[in-house]
Design a protein around this motif. Structure first.
Motif, PDB file in Angstrom:
ATOM      1  N   MET A  16      27.169  37.309  40.446  1.00  0.00           N
ATOM      2  CA  MET A  16      26.582  38.115  39.389  1.00  0.00           C
ATOM      3  C   MET A  16      27.230  37.858  38.040  1.00  0.00           C
ATOM      4  O   MET A  16      28.456  37.854  37.907  1.00  0.00           O
ATOM      5  N   GLU A  76      31.641  44.184  43.772  1.00  0.00           N
ATOM      6  CA  GLU A  76      30.228  43.816  43.671  1.00  0.00           C
ATOM      7  C   GLU A  76      29.420  44.965  43.078  1.00  0.00           C
ATOM      8  O   GLU A  76      28.530  44.749  42.230  1.00  0.00           O
ATOM      9  N   TYR A  80      27.016  45.044  39.773  1.00  0.00           N
ATOM     10  CA  TYR A  80      25.621  45.458  39.948  1.00  0.00           C
ATOM     11  C   TYR A  80      25.256  46.522  38.917  1.00  0.00           C
ATOM     12  O   TYR A  80      24.211  46.451  38.261  1.00  0.00           O
ATOM     13  N   HIS A 176      21.881  39.873  42.550  1.00  0.00           N
ATOM     14  CA  HIS A 176      22.555  41.017  43.188  1.00  0.00           C
ATOM     15  C   HIS A 176      21.780  41.551  44.399  1.00  0.00           C
ATOM     16  O   HIS A 176      21.903  42.724  44.760  1.00  0.00           O
ATOM     17  N   VAL A 179      23.738  43.717  47.225  1.00  0.00           N
ATOM     18  CA  VAL A 179      24.635  44.843  46.960  1.00  0.00           C
ATOM     19  C   VAL A 179      24.112  46.156  47.543  1.00  0.00           C
ATOM     20  O   VAL A 179      24.825  46.842  48.290  1.00  0.00           O
TER      21      VAL A 179
END
Length: 302
Positions: A16, A76, A80, A176, A179
């Motif tokens: 990301m 993560e 996100y 993403h 996630v």
């Protein structure tokens, strides 16, 4: 030279990138896609949801964060949230241009969406809201694949900034893609609730989007036009036909978004942006087989 087949978006946090895209939305015409005004209003209606849907997703994820017992997943999740915050702000800027062009139903449609997501946040459990988030993100992955695969038909010769906004957004949805699934699985791991979230999110968003594009088409005087209605049915059939097999795979008990291959065009786009190219917000919609504008296309094999 950047070769999409050899590039990769990476895994985990490295997938990301939070990009500050310099979109400039100019009211050059009543429709940003004069060849396909019906598709333009489908996109416009979906865009109206983003300043309410994505903050709802962010709030749900922030509530989940203290419950997560995995440092990598926490990292993560933080990225996100940053990507989603950038998305809804840029969509709000675009949505405001619809009001500026004189679409009087925009305020009503936006308020209805704001009310929907406020109710979900306040009245539903965290489990339900995370299931909705996972359902939306799985659906967004399918939509992103469809938009990239069919980009030349859907966005060809349209307004460059709007086409770039939508494709940028969905390249990052693909980045993403893991996630929300991993957060929900980490905390609950329920196949039943995952499917509840998928069906509810899909039904809710498609329902509100349908109401929105009908209202916008009525304002343009197109809703009662037989030729416009036929064009709408054709584009909806094409879009839904392309999404359907991608949506159905999500129903498999063993499904994980990691198993879905990243589109080569999206990989090439991300790779060129990461070299510092500033023109990614001005895709050449005359040649969307390339991931970058004509002046920047050398070195990209898409």
């Amino acid at each position: 030279m950047i070769n999409a087949s050899n590039a990769a978006l990476g895994t985990g946090e490295e997938r990301m990138t939070v990009r500050n895209m310099p979109f400039e939305f100019l009211p050059r015409s009543q429709s940003w896609n004069t060849d396909k005004p019906e598709f333009a209003h489908i996109v416009n209606s979906a865009s109206l949801a983003m300043p309410y849907l994505e903050p709802y997703l962010i709030k749900s994820m922030r509530k989940a964060r203290p419950l997560i017992k995995d440092a990598a997943l926490e990292a993560e999740l933080d990225k996100y949230i940053k990507q989603e915050a950038t998305h809804y702000r840029r969509h709000k800027e675009f949505n405001d241009t619809l009001s500026d062009k004189g679409y009087t139903t925009v305020a009503f449609l936006e308020q209805r969406l704001a009310d929907d997501y406020a109710k979900l946040e306040s009245k539903r459990s965290l489990k339900f809201n995370l299931a909705y988030a996972e359902g939306f993100e799985s659906m967004a992955l399918a939509i992103g694949e469809m938009l990239i695969e069919d980009r030349e038909y859907l966005f060809g010769h349209s307004d460059s900034a709007v086409a770039s906004l939508i494709l940028w957004h969905f390249v990052e949805e693909i980045e993403h893609k893991n996630v929300a699934f991993d957060v929900f699985d980490h905390l609950y791991g329920s196949y039943f609730w995952r499917i509840v979230g998928l069906v509810y999110a899909t039904s809710h968003i498609f329902w509100r989007t349908g109401q929105g594009y009908r209202a916008l088409l009525k304002e343009d005087g197109l809703w009662k036009s037989t030729s416009s209605r036929w064009r709408l049915l054709k584009v909806l059939g094409r879009v839904l036909g392309n999404i359907a097999p991608k949506w159905l795979r999500i129903l498999r008990p063993g499904y994980h978004p990691q198993s879905v291959k990243d589109p080569d065009w999206g990989i090439a786009w991300a790779a060129v942006f990461d070299t510092g190219t500033e023109n990614m917000a001005q895709l050449d919609t005359r040649r969307l087989s390339e991931a970058v504008p004509a002046g920047e296309a050398q070195g990209v094999n898409s």
